[in-house]
Enzyme design. Structure first.
Site, PDB file in Angstrom:
ATOM      1  CG  ASP A 557      -2.260   0.639   0.957  1.00 53.12           C
ATOM      2  OD1 ASP A 557      -2.344   1.461   0.028  1.00 53.12           O
ATOM      3  OD2 ASP A 557      -3.225   0.301   1.667  1.00 53.12           O
ATOM      4  CD  GLU A 560       0.283   5.973  -3.820  1.00 53.30           C
ATOM      5  OE1 GLU A 560      -0.619   5.216  -4.198  1.00 53.30           O
ATOM      6  OE2 GLU A 560       0.685   6.005  -2.646  1.00 53.30           O
ATOM      7  CG  ASP A 634      -7.805   4.151  -0.971  1.00 51.22           C
ATOM      8  OD1 ASP A 634      -7.798   2.914  -1.124  1.00 51.22           O
ATOM      9  OD2 ASP A 634      -7.050   4.728  -0.173  1.00 51.22           O
TER      10      ASP A 634
END
Length: 845
Positions: A557, A560, A634
């Site tokens: 997760d 980025e 998300d």
């Protein structure tokens, strides 16, 4: 004319100990064993251009501003041209050409312009007349770098695809603009594929742009007038409870720029997170005629109207995770238009912005243009093919083969945000077995650790008293378990301290005392995945605490990296600086790639017989070589979000990475769904949305549901016997019936460099009508999928391409080709068509 065979070059290289650094020079032309260097005195200055033959259909172009090309190591490329077959170099007064059996690249000796030809001499692609190269020197992070740009000519009938996965519901990028950076729900891959069956892989790791190289500009590039007619700004009206009788502030605003944690400080202090409403209204006049490209950045509920007509129908995103939406307006100089931006923030700190790009000549806007903020050289790969599949195969030759995923990964996955205890996870898996709903993988999302121990990789003993027994129990139920691991560490954990003592943590977040949203808020940093030694230690910490328990797969997760959500781009660069390789700005987009390398190489090194599987929230060119899939982040729980996933997934697939997935039903939930009661319209819509999303998700490369409350288990969405339940179970079972077909597709991603989720243009590009179809697709070579993405719709239009016959998957009804037809799609079914001549093996399930 001088013609030189590479037999001579290879022989010379052999004499010089096979060193490709050894160069033979004739004036401004130099030779290596895999290509040439050419020094060019262009009208804008000296340039050095290198053409490197990677294969008969692949040529790498590197260009520098000056007389030398700085040596750099590519993160995305694993290609080498040292084993290429025979090619020729041909020189005359005006140009130098390097020719393989399939393509020729010709460089103009006076401008540096490169033109690529096929074997019969037809132009495939040409750089813009004069070369189209741009170099602008800048000091970034104390290092001399360049803004780099490259422009190519493009005919009007060409289509462009790829660029990763973006959320503005755009499919064909011809004439469009896209900023390439990583963000939750936005995955940027600098690879473009054309309907002319070539691709450009832009080897740069920094913030980049496709289309217009300029950044978006503030709204005051237009001539603005408030609602009273005064020049200079719009009228901003701030209300409580959406009630114009409860106005607490009215003020002129010439910009709408509340897009990050810094700019939202400019809101009035009285703005409340729930129940507020803001309207910007007035007029604008365009300073020049042309097409203006707008980008709306929004959280909460937002509409935009021009001259009383909605140009952006209501869109919603949760407060903490904004989205972007783009629209264009053809405007004439001097004409006056009314505008109304209506915004309702929806909880917490909320964000909104409206910016634009001024018109450019249409011929310029439609060219293939790439720009990057930071690099040493222009560096790109021209990849040619007979088909888009050929081009993607070339992309994987350059960036690495896609691994074959384990068979279980192709089945159904279940997760929610989040299973809070060991009991919850096991209970839901057992309930699926009890109800005979097939499932292969269950996911333990974040916060399984003690509240103050993020990054420890240790389970909270109070809620997960025996994680090894839990994992063993999952396996005993013939399922796999995946776990969420972040590159984030609270600065009090032992793992943080072990990484930090070696200089392998980004320290700025800790130095600035940035606290997250958990409990009282804790201070954390992210590890520097650009350091090879840091990657090894990161894996060791995972292995000692999680892999040793028998964990099957990894959910990576915030890759980025999302060090601080909603920080400005500039602060984000600083938060990941310096990297082990250089300034954060220079390596801004590649973090997910090196983070995936850490796990893949770590696990393979420890257990080479165990298949690796990673799911990551971000991605980059080359990700597929690390057995890694990407999900779309998300996303919101709206019909428009479902629809945008279709084009997003198709473009991601055409970016060369075959494994993509999404949160079925969307992750971030509108409050009306959270509060929906049995028998209400909101509950009816929630169930239908999930049923339709399941029907689409069952035909994505990976099939998984996930999201915030309401719980996402099928039986928690709707009771047994409800049409939504029936439909979701039906498509889950159908996924398993199709498993022989699906796993064959998975094997083809390795053996044939295949793409599972296929835009219509990939297989039917000869049919011009397919170039702009982004809401239906092929699942493998045989099955056409047409998802329904509108509430209460029981039909939709489907285009059946020319030169193929089609049959309804269930009824066997024959359909004519080459036309758009209306088809029935009752609540419990989506439309599937099978191409004639197909053989589809079904499992006895």
């Amino acid at each position: 004319m001088r013609k030189i065979s590479t037999y001579f070059i290879v022989l010379l290289s052999t004499v010089l100990l096979y060193s490709c650094d050894n160069i033979t020079t004739f004036g401004n032309l130099s030779f290596q064993n895999d290509g040439i260097y050419l020094k060019v005195n262009t009208p804008s200055g000296k340039q050095t251009i290198r053409l490197q033959v990677i294969d008969q259909d692949i040529i790498r172009v590197t260009a520098s501003d000056g007389t030398q090309i700085k040596k750099t190591e590519s993160l995305m490329s694993v290609a080498s041209g040292h084993n290429v077959n025979l090619y020729e170099v041909i020189e005359n007064d005006n140009d130098v050409a390097i020719k393989t059996a399939k393509i020729t690249a010709k460089v103009n000796k006076h401008t540096g312009e490169i033109i690529f030809y096929d074997a019969t001499g037809n132009i495939i692609l040409a750089e813009q007349q004069g070369g189209g190269k741009g170099f602008k020197e800048e000091i970034i992070g104390g290092k001399k770098l360049y803004n780099l740009s490259q422009v190519f000519e493009s005919p009007s009938d060409e289509g462009f695809y790829g660029l990763g996965q973006h959320q503005a519901d755009e499919f064909n990028y011809k004439g469009r603009n896209e900023e390439l950076f990583q963000y939750n729900t936005k995955v940027s891959v600098p690879f473009v594929i054309s309907t002319k069956n070539y691709g450009i892989l832009w080897d740069n790791n920094s913030l980049s742009r496709f289309g217009n190289p300029s950044p978006y500009q503030q709204l005051n590039k237009l001539n603005l007038f408030d609602k009273e007619g005064k020049a200079g700004a719009l009228t901003a009206t701030y209300m409580l409870d959406s009630d114009r009788s409860k106005i607490f502030t009215t003020r002129p605003e010439s910009t709408i720029d509340y897009e990050n944690l810094e700019t939202i400080k400019n809101f009035p202090k009285e703005l409340v997170p729930y129940g507020a409403r803001v309207q910007w209204e007035g007029d604008f006049v365009a300073p020049k005629t042309g097409k203006y490209h707008f980008i709306l950045y929004y959280a909460g509920y937002t509409t935009v109207s021009v001259d009383g007509k909605e140009v952006v129908a209501e869109r919603w995103r949760t407060a903490w995770n904004p989205n972007s939406y783009k629209f264009s307006l053809d405007l004439k100089e001097g004409e006056r238009h009314s505008i109304l931006i209506d915004w309702k923030p929806d909880g917490g700190v909320s964000y909104i912005g409206l910016k634009l790009l001024e018109p450019r000549p249409e011929a310029e806007q439609e060219k293939l243009s790439l720009w990057s903020e930071a690099g040493h050289n222009i560096d790109y790969y021209f990849i040619n093919g007979e088909s888009m599949d050929d081009v993607i195969s070339g992309y994987r030759q350059v960036t690495g083969k896609s691994q074959i995923m384990p068979k279980w990964a192709m089945g159904y996955w279940l997760s929610r945000e989040r299973y809070k205890t060991q009991y919850e996870l096991m209970n839901e898996l057992k309930e699926h077995r009890k109800q005979n709903i097939p499932i292969d993988n269950i996911v333990q999302d974040w916060s399984y650790w003690a509240e103050d121990s993020w990054g420890s990789h240790k389970f909270d003993e109070a809620r997960f008293p025996d994680p090894k027994a839990m994992i063993d129990s999952v396996h005993a139920l013939d399922a796999r378990i995946m776990i969420s691991v972040w590159p984030k560490f609270y600065h009090t954990t032992d793992n943080y301290k072990e990484l930090a003592k070696n200089g392998w943590m980004y320290e700025l977040a800790v130095q600035d005392s940035i606290r997250d949203w958990i409990g009282k808020g804790y201070i954390a940093g992210f590890y520097d995945a650009y350091s090879a030694d840091a990657r090894k230690l990161f894996w060791k910490q995972m292995s000692d605490n999680l892999y040793s328990l028998g964990m099957d797969a990894w959910w990576m997760d915030a890759s980025e990296p999302d060090v601080l959500s909603n920080a400005s781009i500039e602060y984000r660069k600083n938060l990941m600086s310096p990297t082990a390789l250089g300034p954060g700005a220079e390596y801004f987009n590649a973090y997910s790639l090196v983070n995936a390398e850490a796990i893949y190489n770590g696990q393979r090194g420890e257990n080479p017989n165990d298949r690796v599987f990673l799911l990551t929230r971000s991605g980059f060119a080359g990700l597929q070589r690390y057995s890694t899939a990407t999900w779309s982040g998300d996303i919101g729980t709206r019909w428009e979000d479902m629809k945008s996933q279709i084009s997003a997934g198709l473009n991601f697939a055409m970016s060369g990475i075959p494994y993509w997935t999404q949160d079925i039903g969307g992750f971030c939930v509108e409050r009306r769904y959270e509060q929906a009661k049995e028998g209400t319209e909101d509950m009816n819509e929630w169930r239908e949305l999930n049923a339709r999303w399941f029907q689409f998700g069952a035909f994505c490369p990976l099939f998984r549901s996930h999201g915030q409350y309401p719980f996402r288990e099928i039986y928690n969405i709707a009771p047994k016997g409800h049409p939504a339940y029936n439909s979701m179970v039906y498509y889950t079972n159908l996924r398993y019936k199709l498993m022989p077909y699906i796993y064959t597709l998975a094997s083809k991603t390795w053996f044939n460099d295949y793409t599972i989720m296929r835009a219509m243009v990939m297989d039917f590009g000869y049919d011009q009508a397919t170039h702009n179809i982004g809401d239906q697709f092929m699942f493998g070579p045989s099955i056409l999928v047409a998802p329904v993405y509108e509430y209460k719709s029981t039909s939709r239009k489907v285009y059946l391409p020319e030169n193929s016959n089609w049959y309804d998957f269930e009824s066997g009804e024959f359909y004519p080709v080459g036309q758009t037809i209306p088809v029935n799609a009752p609540y419990e079914r989506t439309q599937l068509f099978v191409k004639s001549g197909s053989v589809i093996l079904l499992a006895a399930f």
